[in-house]
Design a protein around this motif. Sequence first.
Motif, mmCIF file in Angstrom:
data_model
loop_
_atom_site.group_PDB
_atom_site.id
_atom_site.type_symbol
_atom_site.label_atom_id
_atom_site.label_comp_id
_atom_site.label_asym_id
_atom_site.label_seq_id
_atom_site.Cartn_x
_atom_site.Cartn_y
_atom_site.Cartn_z
ATOM 1 N N UNK A 86 -2.112 85.969 75.950
ATOM 2 C CA UNK A 86 -1.066 84.991 75.661
ATOM 3 C C UNK A 86 0.241 85.656 75.224
ATOM 4 N N UNK A 87 0.189 86.961 74.947
ATOM 5 C CA UNK A 87 1.445 87.676 74.709
ATOM 6 C C UNK A 87 2.206 87.833 76.025
ATOM 7 N N UNK A 88 1.460 87.799 77.111
ATOM 8 C CA UNK A 88 2.110 87.931 78.422
ATOM 9 C C UNK A 88 2.387 86.560 79.050
ATOM 10 N N UNK A 89 1.477 85.622 78.856
ATOM 11 C CA UNK A 89 1.607 84.276 79.430
ATOM 12 C C UNK A 89 1.300 83.270 78.334
ATOM 13 N N UNK A 90 2.243 82.383 78.012
ATOM 14 C CA UNK A 90 1.942 81.419 76.957
ATOM 15 C C UNK A 90 0.729 80.546 77.317
ATOM 16 N N UNK A 91 -0.087 80.268 76.334
ATOM 17 C CA UNK A 91 -1.301 79.473 76.578
ATOM 18 C C UNK A 91 -0.956 78.101 77.154
ATOM 19 N N UNK A 92 0.259 77.625 76.899
ATOM 20 C CA UNK A 92 0.628 76.284 77.364
ATOM 21 C C UNK A 92 0.651 76.177 78.888
ATOM 22 N N UNK A 93 0.709 77.303 79.625
ATOM 23 C CA UNK A 93 0.714 77.171 81.092
ATOM 24 C C UNK A 93 -0.612 76.596 81.602
ATOM 25 N N UNK A 94 -1.655 76.690 80.778
ATOM 26 C CA UNK A 94 -2.946 76.091 81.143
ATOM 27 C C UNK A 94 -2.770 74.609 81.474
ATOM 28 N N UNK A 95 -1.860 73.979 80.701
ATOM 29 C CA UNK A 95 -1.564 72.562 80.901
ATOM 30 C C UNK A 95 -1.113 72.304 82.354
ATOM 31 N N UNK A 96 -0.363 73.257 82.927
ATOM 32 C CA UNK A 96 0.148 73.080 84.290
ATOM 33 C C UNK A 96 -0.997 72.932 85.288
ATOM 34 N N UNK A 97 -2.057 73.717 85.060
ATOM 35 C CA UNK A 97 -3.170 73.712 86.011
ATOM 36 C C UNK A 97 -3.933 72.402 85.975
ATOM 37 N N UNK A 98 -3.796 71.676 84.869
ATOM 38 C CA UNK A 98 -4.511 70.393 84.760
ATOM 39 C C UNK A 98 -3.840 69.309 85.589
ATOM 40 N N UNK A 99 -2.623 69.558 86.103
ATOM 41 C CA UNK A 99 -1.957 68.561 86.939
ATOM 42 C C UNK A 99 -2.640 68.557 88.307
ATOM 43 N N UNK A 100 -3.108 67.367 88.745
ATOM 44 C CA UNK A 100 -3.747 67.319 90.057
ATOM 45 C C UNK A 100 -2.782 67.871 91.116
ATOM 46 N N UNK A 101 -3.263 68.748 91.983
ATOM 47 C CA UNK A 101 -2.433 69.304 93.051
ATOM 48 C C UNK A 101 -1.711 70.579 92.657
ATOM 49 N N UNK A 102 -1.972 71.080 91.458
ATOM 50 C CA UNK A 102 -1.303 72.306 91.022
ATOM 51 C C UNK A 102 -2.349 73.315 90.539
ATOM 52 N N UNK A 103 -2.610 74.323 91.340
ATOM 53 C CA UNK A 103 -3.618 75.313 90.978
ATOM 54 C C UNK A 103 -2.997 76.518 90.295
ATOM 55 N N UNK A 104 -3.832 77.515 89.945
ATOM 56 C CA UNK A 104 -3.324 78.714 89.273
ATOM 57 C C UNK A 104 -2.248 79.454 90.077
ATOM 58 N N UNK A 105 -2.372 79.471 91.397
ATOM 59 C CA UNK A 105 -1.365 80.184 92.225
ATOM 60 C C UNK A 105 0.012 79.586 92.044
ATOM 61 N N UNK A 106 0.084 78.277 92.151
ATOM 62 C CA UNK A 106 1.391 77.607 92.016
ATOM 63 C C UNK A 106 1.895 77.738 90.581
ATOM 64 N N UNK A 107 0.966 77.624 89.613
ATOM 65 C CA UNK A 107 1.381 77.755 88.219
ATOM 66 C C UNK A 107 1.969 79.149 87.983
ATOM 67 N N UNK A 108 1.345 80.140 88.600
ATOM 68 C CA UNK A 108 1.833 81.522 88.459
ATOM 69 C C UNK A 108 3.241 81.653 89.051
ATOM 70 N N UNK A 109 3.443 81.046 90.226
ATOM 71 C CA UNK A 109 4.768 81.117 90.856
ATOM 72 C C UNK A 109 5.810 80.445 89.963
ATOM 73 N N UNK A 110 5.459 79.288 89.403
ATOM 74 C CA UNK A 110 6.412 78.566 88.550
ATOM 75 C C UNK A 110 6.767 79.394 87.319
ATOM 76 N N UNK A 111 5.753 80.052 86.766
ATOM 77 C CA UNK A 111 5.994 80.851 85.568
ATOM 78 C C UNK A 111 6.765 82.130 85.896
ATOM 79 N N UNK A 112 6.338 82.840 86.944
ATOM 80 C CA UNK A 112 6.988 84.106 87.305
ATOM 81 C C UNK A 112 8.437 83.899 87.749
ATOM 82 N N UNK A 113 8.652 82.913 88.612
ATOM 83 C CA UNK A 113 9.975 82.757 89.223
ATOM 84 C C UNK A 113 10.939 81.992 88.326
ATOM 85 N N UNK A 114 10.417 80.973 87.620
ATOM 86 C CA UNK A 114 11.333 80.090 86.889
ATOM 87 C C UNK A 114 11.055 80.052 85.393
ATOM 88 N N UNK A 115 10.043 80.782 84.942
ATOM 89 C CA UNK A 115 9.737 80.798 83.512
ATOM 90 C C UNK A 115 9.193 79.479 82.995
#
Length: 579
Positions: A86-115
């Motif tokens: 969680x020092x590298x990725x805030x734990x709150x991104x887990x919430x993103x994966x709970x959105x139907x239609x949004x998997x870890x890959x997309x969550x990673x892109x959202x975090x890496x590209x747009x923070x």
Amino acid sequence: MPAYDNAAIASALDDFGDLLEIAGEDRYRFLSYHKAAHAVRAWDEDIMSTALAGRLTEIPGIGAKIAATITSLLGSGIFPGMDEVTARVPASVIELIRIPGLGPKKAKALFDELGIASIDGLEQAIAEGRLAGLPGFAEKTVENIVAGIGRYRSLSERILLADALSLAETLVAGLKEVPGVEDAACAGSIRRMKETVGDIDVLVSAEDGPAVMAAVRELPVVTEVIASGETKTSVMTTSGRLADVRVVAPDSWGAALQYFTGSAEHNVHLREIAKSRGLKINEYGLFRVSDGERLVSACEEDIYTALGMPVMPPEVREDAGEIELALEGRVPELVTAGDIRGDLHAHTVATDGRSTLEQNRARAAELGYEYLGCSDHAYDLRMVGGLDLAQLEEQWARIDELNALGDGGPVLLKSIELNIGDDGSVDYPPEVLARFDYCIASLHHGFSQSREQATRRLLVAMENPFVDIIGHPTGRLLGRRDPFDLDMEAVIDKAAETGTIMELNAHPERLDLNDVHLRMARKRGVRVAIDTDAHEAGQFSHIRWGIATARRGWIAPGDVLNAQPLDVMRSWLKRSRPR
Ligand code: DGT
Ligand code: CA
Ligand code: CA
Ligand code: ZN
């Protein structure tokens, strides 16, 4: 002790795997956590017992490292290595994966590209058009994500019991019609009649699980299948509510019903008791640890009996002392619908009600009530037609006429719902108050007042010798309005001291007092009135929600004003007592 069981451990492992993926760890590493999660879910023993026996690595797919992780979670709730990730990725991104239609890959892109690290952040980015041009986020995908966020949000809201129960009953009735189904019932918070419900849990007993799951997917109330396996199907229903339907073999029906009724806290406590007796309990049955033999499983009552206690009503299964009592062989005596002899809080067309006094009386007669209180709003609530003395005289005259009919109908009682002023005073002078059979007094304004002021208003009102009942004491509206900030200990103490009766307002949005406050009241010998506050005659049926909440609050018939015959009921009023 942290209350982790197999399912909770599995989701913690899954979450960690997702975080590793988003943090850019290699595939081998994050998949090992998902595999472990899968293995823990499939493991048919209680994970805590397995860990205590030092046998975690016997679970297929669990090595020494993950076994140590599980041991740490069970013992201290700490996930080793979590801080580092969680020092590298805030734990709150887990919430993103709970959105139907949004998997870890997309969550990673959202975090890496747009923070983007949370659902709020994602919504904001979408609103600002910042996703435009991001690879993998075509316009259609973004539309789906927006819909997914809406659905996620609506699912995270709790539903009123009254809304959830009718849907659950429809589901259960539909399932009972499915060929091969031996039994079906509500479980979870619905069966415990909790005032609000997170999701609907339904349990089905059948030999052929997959066939039942297929039938569930085709039920008319189902609009969307969220997930469906051999034993569990999660569906969205016509009412926009999520339901989990689980199928179990008939020989483990009782164990499954016990397990999935909960509450989780109640189950954790039972598991401890089982363990201390060399037993193990899960959704498949009660087992002897020494030889693994299944002792009981088909009947819920037998599970409790085998643990040395009587079966207790689902409403009290909250680990609020019911297990300690049961171990002494006792269950709390709880009020039932059949105990209710009248309704003491109802409005008419004279103020903001929609039924006439006659219509209310006719409905109360159908319900077999002995008496009915007519308690319209008092003068200070003029915006809803609060009654002046002339209007009261008119209402009283009509009540006298109806009571003289001799048609076997309920006795009408002259009452009023007074407003508690900022200084704790009420609408009419004592000589008017003395003419009612009894008075209810309620807080109707000043919701932003300080704890001191709001509490003082109530305490002063309770000192009033004409105030018999405090209406909807905390003023909350579930999901819509917070309660008054009150010192409930002081309020309940004052009620005990002055003999003031506390209302349990049965409106499904109120249920006020709640279960916790009711237990406080009962402990101090404070009596309650379970009233519907009906604004039309049809709402007398709301008494059902009041009864359910009273039972959750351990209220016995002997604690309830309107469970008493008329003469006893009257003798409990302040004005009946020598002063
Ligand atoms: P809700 O849906 O939030 O209103 O509350 P419940 O009590 O219906 O909870 P739910 O739907 O998560 O689970 C239904 C029952 O299943 C719960 O009361 C106990 C049992 N259960 C489910 N998951 C767990 C778990 O992770 N640990 C324990 N001890 N029991 C669980
Ligand atoms: Ca539930
Ligand atoms: Ca559930
Ligand atoms: Zn009212």
